[in-house]
Design a protein around this motif. Structure first.
Motif, short mmCIF file in Angstrom:
data_model
loop_
_atom_site.label_atom_id
_atom_site.label_comp_id
_atom_site.label_asym_id
_atom_site.label_seq_id
_atom_site.Cartn_x
_atom_site.Cartn_y
_atom_site.Cartn_z
N PRO A 93 0.84 -1.21 0.00
CA PRO A 93 0.00 0.00 0.00
C PRO A 93 0.87 1.26 0.00
CG PRO A 93 -0.79 -1.58 1.62
CD PRO A 93 0.52 -2.09 1.11
N SER A 94 0.26 2.36 -0.40
CA SER A 94 1.01 3.61 -0.55
C SER A 94 1.58 4.11 0.76
CB SER A 94 0.10 4.69 -1.17
OG SER A 94 -1.04 4.89 -0.33
N PHE A 95 0.90 3.84 1.89
CA PHE A 95 1.43 4.36 3.16
C PHE A 95 2.65 3.57 3.66
CE2 PHE A 95 -1.94 1.31 4.20
CZ PHE A 95 -1.29 0.47 5.06
N GLU A 96 2.96 2.45 2.99
CA GLU A 96 4.15 1.70 3.35
C GLU A 96 5.32 1.96 2.41
OE1 GLU A 96 3.54 -2.42 3.80
OE2 GLU A 96 2.06 -2.25 5.41
N ILE A 97 5.12 2.82 1.42
CA ILE A 97 6.16 3.08 0.44
C ILE A 97 7.41 3.64 1.09
CG2 ILE A 97 6.77 4.54 -1.54
CD1 ILE A 97 5.09 2.18 -2.26
N ASP A 98 7.21 4.40 2.17
CA ASP A 98 8.36 5.04 2.81
C ASP A 98 9.33 4.02 3.40
OD1 ASP A 98 7.36 7.47 2.18
OD2 ASP A 98 6.36 7.80 4.11
N SER A 99 8.79 2.82 3.78
CA SER A 99 9.64 1.80 4.37
C SER A 99 10.35 0.95 3.32
CB SER A 99 8.81 0.88 5.28
OG SER A 99 7.84 0.20 4.51
N ILE A 100 10.06 1.20 2.00
CA ILE A 100 10.68 0.44 0.92
C ILE A 100 11.83 1.25 0.35
CG2 ILE A 100 10.29 -0.66 -1.33
CD1 ILE A 100 7.33 -0.83 -0.55
N SER A 101 12.94 0.57 0.10
CA SER A 101 14.10 1.25 -0.46
C SER A 101 13.81 1.66 -1.89
CB SER A 101 15.32 0.32 -0.41
OG SER A 101 16.41 0.93 -1.02
N ASN A 102 13.96 2.93 -2.17
CA ASN A 102 13.71 3.44 -3.52
C ASN A 102 14.86 3.18 -4.47
OD1 ASN A 102 11.12 4.52 -2.98
ND2 ASN A 102 12.06 6.31 -1.99
N CYS A 103 15.98 2.81 -3.92
CA CYS A 103 17.14 2.55 -4.74
C CYS A 103 17.96 1.44 -4.09
CB CYS A 103 17.98 3.81 -4.90
SG CYS A 103 19.36 3.62 -6.06
N LEU A 104 18.28 0.42 -4.87
CA LEU A 104 19.03 -0.71 -4.33
C LEU A 104 20.49 -0.33 -4.10
CD1 LEU A 104 17.65 -3.63 -6.55
CD2 LEU A 104 16.95 -2.96 -4.24
N ASP A 105 21.10 -0.98 -3.10
CA ASP A 105 22.51 -0.74 -2.82
C ASP A 105 23.36 -1.28 -3.96
OD1 ASP A 105 21.87 0.37 -0.41
OD2 ASP A 105 22.15 -1.50 0.72
N ALA A 106 24.52 -0.65 -4.13
CA ALA A 106 25.43 -1.10 -5.18
C ALA A 106 25.90 -2.53 -4.91
CB ALA A 106 26.63 -0.15 -5.27
N GLU A 107 26.01 -2.89 -3.60
CA GLU A 107 26.44 -4.24 -3.25
C GLU A 107 25.46 -5.27 -3.76
OE1 GLU A 107 27.51 -6.90 0.75
OE2 GLU A 107 26.90 -4.79 0.93
N VAL A 108 24.15 -4.96 -3.64
CA VAL A 108 23.13 -5.88 -4.11
C VAL A 108 23.22 -6.05 -5.62
CG1 VAL A 108 20.64 -6.26 -4.32
CG2 VAL A 108 21.59 -5.38 -2.19
N LEU A 109 23.39 -4.91 -6.34
CA LEU A 109 23.48 -4.97 -7.80
C LEU A 109 24.72 -5.75 -8.23
CD1 LEU A 109 22.38 -1.32 -8.68
CD2 LEU A 109 21.03 -3.41 -8.91
N ASN A 110 25.86 -5.50 -7.55
CA ASN A 110 27.10 -6.19 -7.91
C ASN A 110 26.98 -7.70 -7.67
OD1 ASN A 110 28.29 -3.77 -8.63
ND2 ASN A 110 29.18 -3.44 -6.59
N ASN A 111 26.40 -8.09 -6.53
CA ASN A 111 26.24 -9.52 -6.24
C ASN A 111 25.27 -10.18 -7.21
OD1 ASN A 111 28.00 -9.61 -4.03
ND2 ASN A 111 26.41 -8.89 -2.62
N LEU A 112 24.26 -9.42 -7.62
CA LEU A 112 23.29 -9.97 -8.56
C LEU A 112 23.93 -10.19 -9.92
CD1 LEU A 112 20.37 -10.82 -9.07
CD2 LEU A 112 19.85 -8.42 -9.64
#
Length: 468
Positions: A93-112
């Motif tokens: 829901p929209s009121f939980e958007i604030d608790s979601i990361s809007n941008c993934l960490d570089a570490e996550v992208l590199n590991n992926l």
């Protein structure tokens, strides 16, 4: 047996806990993979049915409403990111958007990117629970990555932990019963095994060289116990035979030593007596005007030697035939003072911490003990410049202590082990029976006598009698 049961219960509990955690870990990993696979299948189906071009820019429009349907059907929230890690769409829901990361960490992208299966699982801990988040590429129908799907997953182990606690409680109850059974069983088995050994141990403890020892008789013993019993019984037979031989040998040796001592002591006065008679026979003449005086001197010498022999006989008689003990209630302080009155030496001193110390002893034998110890002390201080003998009487709980201390010549280390032997003496005269008789009297009253001595400085004899 008890230790094995306890160790087994602890090991099984530890293995159970470890196995439960491993099963829970495998369960959550498999569940996350299944959910992820279902989400990807649903996303793939939507991409096949959409009219939008399958590009990263269109993912927001393609899944504008479909993301909620997929989340409802699979009963799990998920997020969609572009290839740069920027959040495109979330099923929350929209009121939980604030608790979601809007941008993934570089570490996550590199590991992926580095992952061979194009999948990366991030593990964290939040609010005491394990948190996992899987990241997988979204491929179009041409298998080209156009986005990243993120599936957050919280491990709920409440049910597993409850099951584990219930299992451990049941297991603990079973092992408690086993432990109690093992204790009871071990008790009776150990009693059965050690019963014969305890009998042998008791008999060995009661073995006494001074009396007849009983043999061990056990019904239907095991082979090992039977051999041990036979060995003990054989030892008892040999011990009795040896004790009889030893007692006979000691008696014979004692009589031989006593006979030698008696002969030696009697020969001492006989030699001067013989010489006196021979001299009197050669030199005496009835016509001598001093004949009467010489007869008197001769008679005096004979009487002195006869008295010496009489004293020797009395001493041996007293040592060999001690009078029967007559226990009477008496004041030890008063009796010791009375015993000291026969001595005229002014260097003898008496001290008592009380005026009255009551004990049940034989009056005559107590006096004999004190006088013998004081006589020994007097004989130890003839060459001391300032002789001093101190006699003390003290009460110690259930015993009365009598000490006789002197500052005489002391006792040499070589003689300390022999000081109470009946035939031992360091003096040029006397028979050495005094301390042996004292020890005999004291031990007949279940008392103790010991001494401390330093050569050239003095000796202290201490006697302790029980009051009752």
């Amino acid at each position: 047996m008890i230790l094995l049961v306890v160790i087994a219960s602890l090991l099984i509990a530890a293995v159970t806990i470890y196995q439960s955690r491993e099963q829970s870990k495998d369960y959550h990993e498999n569940r996350l993979e299944r959910k992820e696979e279902q989400i990807l299948q649903s996303i793939s189906y939507v991409l096949k049915e959409t009219t939008y071009p399958e590009t990263t820019e269109n993912l927001e429009f393609i899944f504008q409403d479909e993301i909620y349907k997929i989340a409802d059907v699979q009963n799990v929230p998920f997020n969609i990111y572009d290839l740069e890690g920027t959040l495109i769409k979330s099923s929350r829901p929209s009121f939980e958007i604030d608790s979601i990361s809007n941008c993934l960490d570089a570490e996550v992208l590199n590991n992926l990117v580095a992952s061979p299966d194009r999948r990366y699982v991030e593990e964290k801990t939040a609010a005491g629970d394990n948190y996992k988040a899987s990241y997988t590429y979204i491929n179009n129908t041409k298998f080209k990555p156009i986005g990243i799907v993120n599936l957050p997953y919280f491990e709920d182990n409440t049910f597993n932990n409850m099951e584990l606690r219930e299992f451990l409680l049941r297991l603990g109850g079973v092992y408690l019963i086993m432990l109690l059974s093992a204790i009871v069983l071990a008790y009776f088995i150990s009693k059965y095994i050690t019963r014969s050994l305890q009998t042998i141990s008791d008999k060995i403890t009661q073995t006494d060289l001074t009396k007849r020892n009983e043999k061990i008789y056990i019904e239907n013993p095991s082979q090992e116990i039977g051999k041990l019993v036979d060995s003990y019984n054989g030892m008892i037979d040999e011990l009795e035979a040896s004790a009889v031989k030893l007692a006979r040998s000691e008696r014979e040796q004692a009589w031989r030593e006593m006979a030698k001592q008696v002969a030696h002591e009697i020969k001492n006065p006989l030699t001067p007596l013989r010489l006196t008679v021979q001299s009197f026979e050669r030199k005496f003449s009835p016509e001598d005007p001093k004949a009467e005086t010489k007869v008197k001197e001769f008679s005096k010498t004979l009487i002195q030697q006869i008295d010496t022999m009489s004293n020797i006989a009395s001493a041996f008689s007293n040592f060999a035939d001690m009078p029967a003990q007559q226990k009477e209630t008496l004041n030890v302080v008063k009796i010791v003072k009375l015993a000291l009155e026969i001595f005229t030496e002014d260097y003898i001193h008496f001290i008592s911490d009380k005026d009255e110390i009551i004990a049940k002893l034989d009056r005559t034998q107590l006096i004999r003990v004190v006088t013998n110890l004081v006589k020994n002390a007097i004989q130890a201080v003839p060459d001391v410049e300032s002789p001093r003998i101190l006699v003390t009487v003290a009460s110690e709980q259930d015993t009365v202590k009598i000490s006789v201390a002197d500052n005489g010549i002391g006792i040499a280390d070589d003689f300390m082990d022999k000081i109470f032997e009946p035939k031992f003496t360091t003096k040029s005269s006397g028979m050495g029976l005094g301390l042996g008789m004292v020890k005999n009297i004291v031990e007949n009253y279940d008392g103790t006598i010991d001494f401390a001595s330093q050569e050239g400085k003095g000796t202290v004899f201490t006697v302790k009698f029980p009051k009752e």
